[in-house]
Design a protein around this motif. Structure first.
Motif, short mmCIF file in Angstrom:
data_model
loop_
_atom_site.label_atom_id
_atom_site.label_comp_id
_atom_site.label_asym_id
_atom_site.label_seq_id
_atom_site.Cartn_x
_atom_site.Cartn_y
_atom_site.Cartn_z
N CYS A 269 0.84 -1.21 0.00
CA CYS A 269 0.00 0.00 0.00
C CYS A 269 0.87 1.26 0.00
O CYS A 269 0.51 2.28 -0.59
N CYS B 224 1.93 3.56 -3.01
CA CYS B 224 1.07 4.61 -3.55
C CYS B 224 0.57 5.58 -2.47
O CYS B 224 0.28 6.73 -2.76
N HIS B 225 0.40 5.07 -1.26
CA HIS B 225 -0.18 5.88 -0.18
C HIS B 225 0.89 6.26 0.83
O HIS B 225 1.87 5.56 1.00
N LEU C 277 0.70 8.00 -6.01
CA LEU C 277 -0.52 7.89 -6.83
C LEU C 277 -1.79 8.00 -5.99
O LEU C 277 -2.78 8.57 -6.42
N SER D 72 -13.13 0.02 -0.48
CA SER D 72 -12.05 0.54 -1.33
C SER D 72 -10.95 -0.51 -1.50
O SER D 72 -10.47 -0.76 -2.60
N MET E 165 -6.28 1.89 -8.41
CA MET E 165 -5.79 1.04 -7.31
C MET E 165 -6.19 -0.41 -7.58
O MET E 165 -7.33 -0.68 -7.95
N PHE F 34 -7.58 -5.68 -3.57
CA PHE F 34 -6.85 -6.53 -2.64
C PHE F 34 -7.78 -7.58 -2.03
O PHE F 34 -7.60 -8.00 -0.91
C1 HEC Z 1 -1.10 1.30 -7.40
C2 HEC Z 1 -1.29 2.26 -6.33
C3 HEC Z 1 -2.09 1.87 -5.12
C4 HEC Z 1 -1.86 0.84 -4.25
C5 HEC Z 1 -0.79 -0.22 -4.33
C6 HEC Z 1 -2.86 0.95 -3.23
N1 HEC Z 1 -3.67 2.00 -3.48
FE1 HEC Z 1 -5.23 2.60 -2.34
N2 HEC Z 1 -5.68 4.02 -3.71
C7 HEC Z 1 -4.94 4.32 -4.83
C8 HEC Z 1 -5.59 5.40 -5.54
C9 HEC Z 1 -5.10 6.02 -6.83
C10 HEC Z 1 -6.75 5.72 -4.82
C11 HEC Z 1 -7.80 6.76 -5.17
C12 HEC Z 1 -8.73 6.09 -6.14
C13 HEC Z 1 -9.90 6.95 -6.58
O1 HEC Z 1 -10.56 7.46 -5.69
O2 HEC Z 1 -10.06 7.05 -7.77
C14 HEC Z 1 -6.78 4.85 -3.66
C15 HEC Z 1 -7.75 4.87 -2.68
C16 HEC Z 1 -7.69 4.17 -1.52
C17 HEC Z 1 -8.61 4.30 -0.43
C18 HEC Z 1 -9.81 5.24 -0.40
C19 HEC Z 1 -9.31 6.58 0.03
C20 HEC Z 1 -10.37 7.66 -0.02
O3 HEC Z 1 -10.05 8.73 0.49
O4 HEC Z 1 -11.44 7.41 -0.59
C21 HEC Z 1 -8.22 3.46 0.57
C22 HEC Z 1 -8.86 3.28 1.93
C23 HEC Z 1 -7.04 2.78 0.08
N3 HEC Z 1 -6.75 3.24 -1.18
C24 HEC Z 1 -6.33 1.85 0.81
C25 HEC Z 1 -5.33 1.08 0.26
C26 HEC Z 1 -4.72 -0.04 0.95
C27 HEC Z 1 -5.12 -0.52 2.33
C28 HEC Z 1 -3.80 -0.54 0.11
C29 HEC Z 1 -2.92 -1.78 0.33
C30 HEC Z 1 -3.60 -2.98 0.71
C31 HEC Z 1 -3.79 0.28 -1.08
N4 HEC Z 1 -4.71 1.25 -0.94
C32 HEC Z 1 -2.93 0.08 -2.15
C33 HEC Z 1 -3.78 3.72 -5.22
C34 HEC Z 1 -3.23 2.61 -4.62
#
Ligand code: HEC
Length: 234
Positions: free
Chosen positions: A170, A173-174, A185, A204, A212, A215
């Protein structure tokens, strides 16, 4: 150095030079013999002990922790502490280059004849400060938390969820607190618990909104733990 000292020095140099041996063949011979010895020792060591090769490279891993060799830790740390992307080239290319150019130009801007360290306070102090700075940065770089760890304190019931988040990629990107991809990203998740409800967080992670990835493969139990952990972030 006054003129009497200078004369004395030149006289001494003249005497030593007469006593000395010419560079060719003496010094060259010595160097060559030493080079042959070192090469033979290296060959012998690699034949006897072999070279450590580490595990095979795995291009699909998301939990690999990239680490530079120890003598690059100070640069690595410089890169870590400088967050704004615009400043990164300055930190990694600019600062070392400036330091190197300053060193190259030293004979031109330091025209003093003095060689005793305590009579050249500016040069000595700058040198010591640079060594201390590099040592300190090297120490910080060596002990830096890995990019697959989250430094934020967590109540113990959320530890497992935190560990899953940290190890599942995670943070590529975060960002969460100090860790992860700042300006990556995905959005910052440091306060995600106050922004969207737990069910939405879980959804999400399950569906992977936008770019994203999903998972879902983590399984129901781990998904819940991830959602519980993220919901606790405020
Ligand atoms: C390839 C990059 C990437 C990875 C790896 C990734 N994310 Fe994300 N995530 C994003 C993006 C881009 C968004 C926003 C998507 C949108 O709203 O269009 C997002 C959105 C989210 C959100 C919602 C946030 C919101 O404010 O609405 C959560 C919660 C989240 N991710 C948790 C996770 C978790 C937990 C993991 C690992 C298990 C993870 N992400 C892995 C790219 C990633």
């Amino acid at each position: 150095m006054n003129s009497r000292e200078k004369e004395e020095y030149l006289r001494e140099y003249e005497i030593l030079k007469k006593k000395g041996k010419p560079f060719f063949p003496y010094a060259i011979m010595k160097d060559s013999v030493m080079m042959v010895i070192v090469t033979c020792v290296l060959i012998a060591m690699s034949l006897v002990m072999g070279a450590e090769q580490g595990p095979k490279a795995d291009p699909t891993t998301t939990t690999y922790v990239p680490r530079p060799e120890w003598y690059f830790f100070y640069l690595f740390e410089l890169l870590r502490v400088i967050k704004p992307p615009a400043l990164v080239p300055l930190a990694t290319i600019g600062i070392p280059t400036i330091a190197m150019v300053l060193l190259l130009l030293l004979p031109f801007y330091d025209r003093g004849h003095e060689r005793i360290p305590w009579r050249r306070p500016i040069a000595t102090i700058s040198g010591i400060l640079v060594i201390i700075a590099m040592g300190y940065l090297t120490y910080l770089g060596a002990t830096a938390g890995s990019p697959t760890e989250i430094a934020l304190e967590t109540p113990s019931q959320f530890e497992r969820g935190k560990q899953i988040v940290a190890e599942t990629g995670c943070l590529a990107c975060h960002s969460i607190g100090e860790n992860g991809a700042h300006g990556g990203l995905g959005p910052d998740l440091t306060h995600i618990g106050t922004e969207i409800p737990p069910a939405a967080i879980k959804r999400s992670v399950e569906i992977g909104p936008g770019i994203m990835p999903s998972f879902r493969d983590l399984g129901e139990k781990d998904l819940n733990q991830v959602a519980d952990y993220l919901s606790s972030l405020d």
